[in-house]
Enzyme design. Structure first.
Site, short mmCIF file in Angstrom:
data_model
loop_
_atom_site.label_atom_id
_atom_site.label_comp_id
_atom_site.label_asym_id
_atom_site.label_seq_id
_atom_site.Cartn_x
_atom_site.Cartn_y
_atom_site.Cartn_z
N GLY A 88 0.86 -1.06 0.00
CA GLY A 88 0.05 0.19 0.03
C GLY A 88 0.87 1.16 -0.01
O GLY A 88 2.08 1.10 0.45
N ARG A 91 -1.67 8.72 3.41
CA ARG A 91 -2.20 9.66 4.30
C ARG A 91 -1.10 9.75 5.48
O ARG A 91 -1.07 10.57 6.32
CB ARG A 91 -3.25 8.75 5.36
CG ARG A 91 -4.51 9.02 4.37
CD ARG A 91 -5.91 8.32 5.10
NE ARG A 91 -5.57 6.83 5.16
CZ ARG A 91 -6.37 6.03 5.81
NH1 ARG A 91 -7.09 6.43 7.07
NH2 ARG A 91 -6.36 4.66 5.66
N GLN A 121 4.30 -6.24 -6.03
CA GLN A 121 2.74 -6.24 -6.41
C GLN A 121 2.77 -4.91 -7.40
O GLN A 121 2.80 -3.77 -6.83
CB GLN A 121 1.70 -6.14 -5.46
CG GLN A 121 0.43 -6.14 -6.05
CD GLN A 121 -0.63 -5.43 -4.92
OE1 GLN A 121 -0.31 -5.03 -3.79
NE2 GLN A 121 -1.99 -6.09 -4.96
N THR A 167 -6.23 -6.41 -1.43
CA THR A 167 -5.44 -7.53 -0.69
C THR A 167 -5.59 -8.87 -0.79
O THR A 167 -4.41 -9.71 -0.79
CB THR A 167 -6.08 -7.57 1.02
OG1 THR A 167 -7.40 -7.47 1.00
CG2 THR A 167 -5.71 -6.07 1.81
N GLY A 194 1.77 -5.08 7.15
CA GLY A 194 3.01 -4.28 7.48
C GLY A 194 2.52 -3.26 8.61
O GLY A 194 3.35 -2.75 9.08
N ASN A 233 -1.76 4.48 9.73
CA ASN A 233 -2.29 5.01 8.36
C ASN A 233 -1.92 6.58 8.51
O ASN A 233 -1.84 7.29 7.40
CB ASN A 233 -3.69 5.01 8.44
CG ASN A 233 -4.28 3.52 8.04
OD1 ASN A 233 -3.75 2.83 7.33
ND2 ASN A 233 -5.16 3.17 8.96
C1 UD1 Z 1 -8.63 -4.26 5.24
C2 UD1 Z 1 -9.79 -5.09 5.30
C3 UD1 Z 1 -10.53 -4.82 6.18
C4 UD1 Z 1 -10.11 -4.72 7.66
C5 UD1 Z 1 -9.00 -3.55 7.61
C6 UD1 Z 1 -8.06 -3.67 8.97
C7 UD1 Z 1 -9.63 -6.02 3.03
C8 UD1 Z 1 -10.46 -6.13 1.75
N1 UD1 Z 1 -10.16 -5.22 3.81
O1 UD1 Z 1 -9.19 -3.03 4.58
O2 UD1 Z 1 -11.64 -5.72 6.25
O3 UD1 Z 1 -11.05 -4.34 8.68
O4 UD1 Z 1 -7.88 -3.98 6.61
O5 UD1 Z 1 -7.21 -2.69 9.07
O6 UD1 Z 1 -8.78 -6.63 3.37
N2 UD1 Z 1 -2.18 -3.90 0.41
C9 UD1 Z 1 -1.40 -4.39 -0.53
N3 UD1 Z 1 -1.95 -4.34 -1.61
C10 UD1 Z 1 -3.10 -3.96 -2.00
C11 UD1 Z 1 -3.98 -3.51 -0.95
C12 UD1 Z 1 -3.24 -3.37 0.39
O7 UD1 Z 1 -0.24 -4.61 -0.13
O8 UD1 Z 1 -3.38 -4.02 -3.36
C13 UD1 Z 1 -1.65 -4.02 1.92
C14 UD1 Z 1 -1.62 -2.64 2.53
O9 UD1 Z 1 -0.18 -1.96 2.45
C15 UD1 Z 1 -1.89 -2.77 3.92
C16 UD1 Z 1 -2.88 -3.97 4.05
O10 UD1 Z 1 -2.53 -4.51 2.62
O11 UD1 Z 1 -0.86 -3.16 4.85
C17 UD1 Z 1 -4.32 -3.52 4.00
O12 UD1 Z 1 -4.62 -2.48 3.01
P1 UD1 Z 1 -5.54 -1.38 3.06
O13 UD1 Z 1 -6.00 -0.88 1.86
O14 UD1 Z 1 -5.31 -0.58 4.49
O15 UD1 Z 1 -7.01 -2.12 3.62
P2 UD1 Z 1 -8.27 -1.84 4.46
O16 UD1 Z 1 -9.20 -0.84 3.43
O17 UD1 Z 1 -7.87 -0.84 5.54
MG MG Z 2 -6.02 0.05 6.35
#
Ligand code: UD1
Ligand code: MG
Length: 451
Positions: free
Chosen positions: A14, A18, A74, A80, A103, A228
Site C-alpha cells: 500500500g 495519508r 505487486q 489485499t 505491515g 495510517n
Molecule cells: C482491510 C480489510 C478490512 C479490515 C482492515 C483492517 C480487506 C479487503 N479489507 O481494509 O476488512 O477491517 O484492513 O485494517 O482486506 N495492501 C497491499 N496491496 C493492495 C492493497 C493493500 O499490499 O493492493 C496492503 C496495505 O499495504 C496494507 C494492507 O494490505 O498493509 C491493508 O490494506 P488497506 O488498503 O489498508 O485495507 P483496508 O481498506 O484498511
Molecule cells: Mg488499512
C-alpha cells in the site's frame, strides 16, 4: 501448541498516502527501527518456514529492511486478495498454515498469533481463521458476520448493509489460512464490489460456499492499531514505549518518571540501573549494572560499563565507550571515544575521537579539537593524566601517562609521560602599576578641562 508448518505473508504494498511522506509507510520507525521489523521479530518467534513480504513499486528500502526474507512485487495495488496472490510462487508447494499480516499493523502480539494457529489446528479444522477485535470506534473496518456455525463472512464497510455496519466485531486483517487451499480461494476472488478491488476478506465466503468451516479469534484493540497517519504513528509509538518501559522495570531498572524516558527497541539496561526523568535512548545503547543516568541525557550508540554515572545533561554519541566507575557530568559530549575506568569528566567538555586513560581527570571546558575542516584526528590521553580547565587539545596529539596540562592551554604538540605542559600567555605582573596609571589618567583629564 502451535502448528509446526507456518508460512507468513506480510502485505506492505500500500502507498500509505495519508502519511504524507516520501518514506514507504512500513519504514517509519517505532522505537528507532522500521515498523515492519517489529512485526518480523514477532513473526520470527513462531519459527515460520517461509516469510514473504509483498511490496509496491519503488520500495527497494523495504526489500532491504526485510532481507533475507524475499520481497515480491505487486506492481499495481488491486486489493489485499491480489496482493496475497503475488506470493503464490514463493509459497509453491506449501501446504501448512499461511498467516497473512499487514505491515502497517505491527503491534500484534505473539500470544494472539498463537491463539489463531491453535484455532486453525483445532476443532472443525477451519480453512480460514480471522482475527477479530472490537475497537472503541468500528469506523470503516470490515465486519465479521458470525452465524450459529462460526464465521460466515466478512463484509467490507463500503459493501455492508446498515445492519451489518451495526456489528461491532471488526476484521483486524490478520488471517491464518489453510495453505493447501489458499491460492485456489484467492484465484476465485472477484472485484465486483464498492472499491473494485480483490478483497482477501471474500475468501471466507468462498470457503464457506465450498463447505469448509471458518472461525475467528479475538484480539485486543491496542495490539491491532493500524498505522495510517502520523497521529496513528504517535499512538503506536506510545504503545511500544509503554511495553519497553514495563520490560525494563520488570528487569530491575528504576525509572523515576517512566513516561518521560524514551527507549529504543534494542536498549539494553543492566540490573539496578537508575534513570532520572527526561532521558532519551536512541538505538545501539548498552548499559551495565548499577549505572546512574541523571535527568536530561541524550544517549545514542553508546556503551556504559557498570558503576558509571552520567549526567544530568550529558550527550553520548555513537562510539562512546564509558568505562567502569567513570563520571560524566553536565554538558559533556562524548563521541567515538573510550573513557577508561575511573575517568572523571565533570563539566562542559567535548571528547571526540579519543582515548582517555584510566583515572585521568578532564577539567571543565576541555575540548578535543578533532576536526580541521577536512580530516578527523585522534587524541590520546594517558592514564592518570590531569588536563587543566579550558584546555584545547589540537589533534592528532598524545598526552603521556600521568602528565599535567596547565589550565587554559592550547596543546598542539605531544606531551611526554610525567611532564607538565603549559601552553598559554605567561602571566605578567607590574607591582604598583594601577596607581601610577590612574594618576596619569586623572592628570590628563584635568588638563583637558582647563583648555
Ligand atoms: C482491510 C480489510 C478490512 C479490515 C482492515 C483492517 C480487506 C479487503 N479489507 O481494509 O476488512 O477491517 O484492513 O485494517 O482486506 N495492501 C497491499 N496491496 C493492495 C492493497 C493493500 O499490499 O493492493 C496492503 C496495505 O499495504 C496494507 C494492507 O494490505 O498493509 C491493508 O490494506 P488497506 O488498503 O489498508 O485495507 P483496508 O481498506 O484498511
Ligand atoms: Mg488499512
Amino acid at each position: 501448541m502451535v502448528a509446526e508448518n507456518i508460512a507468513v505473508v506480510v502485505l506492505a504494498a500500500g502507498l500509505g498516502t495519508r502519511m504524507k511522506s516520501s518514506l514507504p509507510k512500513v519504514m517509519h520507525p517505532l522505537a528507532g527501527r522500521p515498523m515492519i521489523n517489529h512485526l518480523l521479530d514477532t513473526v520470527a518467534a513462531l519459527a515460520p518456514q517461509r516469510v514473504v513480504v509483498v511490496i509496491g513499486p519503488g520500495m527497494e528500502a523495504v526489500a532491504q529492511a526485510v532481507a533475507p526474507h524475499p520481497a515480491v512485487l505487486q506492481a499495481e495495488q488491486l486489493g489485499t486478495g491480489h496482493a496475497v496472490r503475488q506470493a503464490k510462487e514463493a509459497l509453491a508447494g506449501f501446504t501448512g498454515t499461511v498467516l497473512v499480516l499487514y505491515g502497517d499493523t505491527p503491534l500484534i502480539g505473539r500470544p494472539t498469533l498463537e491463539a489463531m494457529l491453535e484455532r486453525r489446528g483445532g476443532r472443525l479444522n477451519p480453512a480460514v481463521v480471522v482475527l477479530g477485535f472490537r475497537p472503541a470506534d468500528p469506523a470503516e473496518y470490515g465486519r465479521l458476520v458470525v452465524g450459529p456455525d462460526g464465521l460466515s463472512a466478512i463484509v467490507e464497510y463500503g459493501d455492508a448493509t446498515p445492519d451489518e455496519r451495526a456489528l461491532d466485531l471488526c476484521n483486524a486483517g490478520v488471517m491464518a489460512i489453510d495453505g493447501g487451499r489458499l491460492f485456489a480461494l484467492v484465484d476465485g476472488l472477484s472485484n465486483a464490489n464498492a472499491k473494485g478491488e480483490y478483497y482477501l476478506t471474500d475468501i471466507v465466503g468462498l470457503a464457506r460456499a465450498e463447505g469448509a468451516a471458518c472461525a475467528f479469534v479475538e484480539g485486543e484493540p491496542e495490539e491491532l492499531l493500524g498505522i495510517n497517519t502520523r497521529r496513528d504513528l504517535a499512538a503506536a509509538e506510545a504503545v511500544v514505549q509503554g511495553r519497553l518501559r514495563r520490560a525494563a522495570m520488570d528487569n530491575g531498572v528504576t525509572l523515576e518518571d517512566p513516561g518521560t524516558v524514551h527507549l529504543s527497541w534494542d536498549t539494553r539496561l543492566g540490573q539496578d540501573v537508575h534513570i532520572g526523568p527526561f532521558v532519551y535512548f536512541g538505538p545501539g545503547v548498552t548499559i551495565g549494572n548499577g549505572v546512574e543516568i541523571r535527568s536530561f541525557c541524550h544517549i545514542v550508540g553508546a556503551t556504559i560499563a557498570p558503576g558509571a554515572d552520567v549526567g544530568p545533561f550529558a550527550r553520548l554519541r555513537p562510539g562512546a565507550l564509558i568505562g567502569r566507575q567513570v563520571h560524566v557530568g553536565n554538558f559533556v559530549e562524548v563521541k567515538n571515544a573510550t573513557l577508561e575506568e575511573g575517568v572523571k569528566v565533570g563539566h562542559l567538555t567535548y571528547l571526540g575521537d579519543a582515548r582517555i586513560g584510566a583515572g585521568a581527570n578532564i577539567g571543565a571546558g576541555t575540548i578535543t579539537c578533532n576536526y580541521d575542516g577536512f580530516n578527523k584526528s585522534f587524541t590520546d590521553i594517558g592514564k592518570g593524566a590531569f588536563i587543566g580547565s579550558n584546555t584545547s587539545l589540537v589533534a592528532p596529539v598524545v598526552v603521556g601517562d600521568g602528565s599535567i596540562v596547565g589550565a587554559g592551554s592550547v596543546i598542539t604538540r605531544n606531551v611526554a609521560e610525567g611532564s607538565l605542559a603549559v601552553a598559554r600567555g605567561t602571566q605578567l605582573e607590574l607591582p604598583g602599576w594601577v596607581e601610577r596609571f590612574r594618576e596619569r589618567k586623572r592628570a590628563e583629564k584635568e588638563a583637558r578641562k582647563k583648555e
